[in-house]
Design a protein around this motif. Structure first.
Motif, mmCIF file in Angstrom:
data_model
loop_
_atom_site.group_PDB
_atom_site.id
_atom_site.type_symbol
_atom_site.label_atom_id
_atom_site.label_comp_id
_atom_site.label_asym_id
_atom_site.label_seq_id
_atom_site.Cartn_x
_atom_site.Cartn_y
_atom_site.Cartn_z
ATOM 1 N N VAL A 1 0.848 -1.185 0.000
ATOM 2 C CA VAL A 1 0.000 0.000 0.000
ATOM 3 C C VAL A 1 0.886 1.238 0.000
ATOM 4 O O VAL A 1 1.978 1.236 0.567
ATOM 5 N N ALA A 2 0.406 2.292 -0.654
ATOM 6 C CA ALA A 2 1.113 3.573 -0.655
ATOM 7 C C ALA A 2 0.097 4.699 -0.552
ATOM 8 O O ALA A 2 -1.003 4.613 -1.105
ATOM 9 N N LEU A 3 0.475 5.739 0.174
ATOM 10 C CA LEU A 3 -0.287 6.987 0.182
ATOM 11 C C LEU A 3 0.498 7.935 -0.718
ATOM 12 O O LEU A 3 1.691 8.181 -0.477
ATOM 13 N N VAL A 4 -0.151 8.433 -1.769
ATOM 14 C CA VAL A 4 0.552 9.129 -2.833
ATOM 15 C C VAL A 4 -0.030 10.521 -3.057
ATOM 16 O O VAL A 4 -1.243 10.715 -3.022
ATOM 17 N N ASP A 5 0.855 11.484 -3.316
ATOM 18 C CA ASP A 5 0.467 12.841 -3.715
ATOM 19 C C ASP A 5 0.383 12.851 -5.237
ATOM 20 O O ASP A 5 1.395 12.687 -5.914
ATOM 21 N N HIS A 6 -0.837 13.031 -5.779
ATOM 22 C CA HIS A 6 -0.959 12.913 -7.239
ATOM 23 C C HIS A 6 -0.490 14.161 -7.982
ATOM 24 O O HIS A 6 -0.388 14.138 -9.207
ATOM 25 N N THR A 7 -0.154 15.216 -7.290
ATOM 26 C CA THR A 7 0.419 16.375 -7.979
ATOM 27 C C THR A 7 1.907 16.172 -8.255
ATOM 28 O O THR A 7 2.412 16.615 -9.281
ATOM 29 N N SER A 8 2.602 15.474 -7.360
ATOM 30 C CA SER A 8 4.041 15.261 -7.529
ATOM 31 C C SER A 8 4.398 13.825 -7.907
ATOM 32 O O SER A 8 5.482 13.577 -8.429
ATOM 33 N N GLY A 9 3.510 12.882 -7.619
ATOM 34 C CA GLY A 9 3.807 11.479 -7.858
ATOM 35 C C GLY A 9 4.625 10.831 -6.759
ATOM 36 O O GLY A 9 5.015 9.673 -6.870
ATOM 37 N N MET A 10 4.873 11.562 -5.694
ATOM 38 C CA MET A 10 5.687 11.056 -4.587
ATOM 39 C C MET A 10 4.834 10.274 -3.592
ATOM 40 O O MET A 10 3.737 10.687 -3.248
ATOM 41 N N ALA A 11 5.384 9.164 -3.133
ATOM 42 C CA ALA A 11 4.739 8.382 -2.085
ATOM 43 C C ALA A 11 5.066 9.013 -0.740
ATOM 44 O O ALA A 11 6.233 9.185 -0.398
ATOM 45 N N THR B 1 7.404 2.586 -4.906
ATOM 46 C CA THR B 1 7.795 3.924 -5.351
ATOM 47 C C THR B 1 7.510 4.087 -6.843
ATOM 48 O O THR B 1 6.955 5.098 -7.272
ATOM 49 N N VAL B 2 7.871 3.079 -7.625
ATOM 50 C CA VAL B 2 7.594 3.108 -9.062
ATOM 51 C C VAL B 2 6.081 3.053 -9.310
ATOM 52 O O VAL B 2 5.551 3.778 -10.156
ATOM 53 N N ALA B 3 5.387 2.196 -8.562
ATOM 54 C CA ALA B 3 3.938 2.072 -8.712
ATOM 55 C C ALA B 3 3.234 3.387 -8.368
ATOM 56 O O ALA B 3 2.283 3.778 -9.050
ATOM 57 N N ALA B 4 3.705 4.074 -7.329
ATOM 58 C CA ALA B 4 3.109 5.355 -6.947
ATOM 59 C C ALA B 4 3.226 6.366 -8.084
ATOM 60 O O ALA B 4 2.251 7.028 -8.452
ATOM 61 N N ALA B 5 4.416 6.488 -8.653
ATOM 62 C CA ALA B 5 4.635 7.433 -9.747
ATOM 63 C C ALA B 5 3.808 7.054 -10.972
ATOM 64 O O ALA B 5 3.161 7.913 -11.593
ATOM 65 N N GLY B 6 3.792 5.779 -11.316
ATOM 66 C CA GLY B 6 3.043 5.334 -12.491
ATOM 67 C C GLY B 6 1.550 5.510 -12.346
ATOM 68 O O GLY B 6 0.861 5.916 -13.293
ATOM 69 N N ASN B 7 1.036 5.229 -11.169
ATOM 70 C CA ASN B 7 -0.408 5.368 -10.964
ATOM 71 C C ASN B 7 -0.839 6.817 -10.829
ATOM 72 O O ASN B 7 -2.013 7.124 -10.988
ATOM 73 N N THR B 8 0.110 7.700 -10.572
ATOM 74 C CA THR B 8 -0.198 9.134 -10.601
ATOM 75 C C THR B 8 -0.652 9.520 -12.006
ATOM 76 O O THR B 8 -1.600 10.285 -12.163
ATOM 77 N N ASP B 9 0.014 8.959 -13.021
ATOM 78 C CA ASP B 9 -0.382 9.222 -14.406
ATOM 79 C C ASP B 9 -1.794 8.715 -14.686
ATOM 80 O O ASP B 9 -2.553 9.346 -15.426
ATOM 81 N N VAL B 10 -2.150 7.577 -14.104
ATOM 82 C CA VAL B 10 -3.498 7.021 -14.273
ATOM 83 C C VAL B 10 -4.531 7.988 -13.693
ATOM 84 O O VAL B 10 -5.547 8.299 -14.329
ATOM 85 N N VAL B 11 -4.277 8.488 -12.487
ATOM 86 C CA VAL B 11 -5.211 9.407 -11.832
ATOM 87 C C VAL B 11 -5.328 10.700 -12.645
ATOM 88 O O VAL B 11 -6.433 11.183 -12.901
ATOM 89 N N ARG B 12 -4.210 11.248 -13.054
ATOM 90 C CA ARG B 12 -4.235 12.489 -13.848
ATOM 91 C C ARG B 12 -5.016 12.304 -15.150
ATOM 92 O O ARG B 12 -5.803 13.165 -15.543
ATOM 93 N N ALA B 13 -4.780 11.179 -15.831
ATOM 94 C CA ALA B 13 -5.474 10.924 -17.094
ATOM 95 C C ALA B 13 -6.981 10.816 -16.876
ATOM 96 O O ALA B 13 -7.776 11.353 -17.665
ATOM 97 N N ILE C 1 -14.353 10.558 -8.210
ATOM 98 C CA ILE C 1 -13.898 9.186 -8.410
ATOM 99 C C ILE C 1 -13.936 8.479 -7.058
ATOM 100 O O ILE C 1 -13.320 8.934 -6.103
ATOM 101 N N GLU C 2 -14.652 7.370 -6.985
ATOM 102 C CA GLU C 2 -14.660 6.577 -5.759
ATOM 103 C C GLU C 2 -13.406 5.720 -5.716
ATOM 104 O O GLU C 2 -12.675 5.708 -4.738
ATOM 105 N N ASP C 3 -13.179 4.974 -6.767
ATOM 106 C CA ASP C 3 -11.927 4.237 -6.899
ATOM 107 C C ASP C 3 -11.720 3.838 -8.350
ATOM 108 O O ASP C 3 -12.637 3.887 -9.159
ATOM 109 N N ILE C 4 -10.488 3.481 -8.655
ATOM 110 C CA ILE C 4 -10.108 2.989 -9.973
ATOM 111 C C ILE C 4 -9.559 1.591 -9.742
ATOM 112 O O ILE C 4 -8.694 1.395 -8.883
ATOM 113 N N LEU C 5 -10.058 0.633 -10.497
ATOM 114 C CA LEU C 5 -9.647 -0.751 -10.327
ATOM 115 C C LEU C 5 -8.940 -1.231 -11.585
ATOM 116 O O LEU C 5 -9.459 -1.085 -12.692
#
Length: 123
Positions: free
Chosen positions: A20-30, A43-55, A69-73
């Motif tokens: 599990v990670a708590l991530v800032d979607h503005t920076s992509g940092m966990a 760490t890689v998953a946090a950054a990559g999933n930031t792109d998913v949220v932004r998109a 958005i409730e959640d993305i699966l």
């Protein structure tokens, strides 16, 4: 109200949880991670999933959707990856990323438990 570390530990107790990670979607940092390891680089998953949220947020804006958005699966052969944007004022711009083993996790119960932990989370 549990703090971030306590909430991450509670999420790791969900059956089948890999990490599990708590991530800032503005920076992509966990901001915090737990679990992962050789199976999953959080760490890689946090950054990559930031792109998913932004998109997804961009697509919703282009479609003039004002819902939250409730959640993305993301369903893989052997895993579930859940992205859950935090809805509290203090959690604005943050999301929880959770990876679950598909053969051990109950998706409905996992989503229910994650929602409960998120509602109580004090960031």
């Amino acid at each position: 109200m549990p703090d971030m570390d306590t909430a991450l530990k509670e999420i790791m107790e969900i059956d089948g949880c890999i990490g599990v990670a708590l991530v800032d979607h503005t920076s992509g940092m966990a901001l915090g991670t737990l679990g992962g390891g050789k199976e999953l680089d959080l760490t890689v998953a946090a950054a990559g999933n930031t792109d998913v949220v932004r998109a997804k947020l961009r697509a919703m804006e282009m479609l003039n959707l004002s819902e939250k958005i409730e959640d993305i699966l993301i369903t893989l052969d052997t895993q579930y990856h859940m992205i859950r944007p935090l809805t509290s004022r203090s959690g604005k711009g943050l999301f929880l990323y959770v990876a679950l083993r598909r053969d051990r996790a109950n998706l409905a119960m996992s989503r229910h438990r994650l929602r409960s932990i998120e509602n109580d989370l004090d960031v």
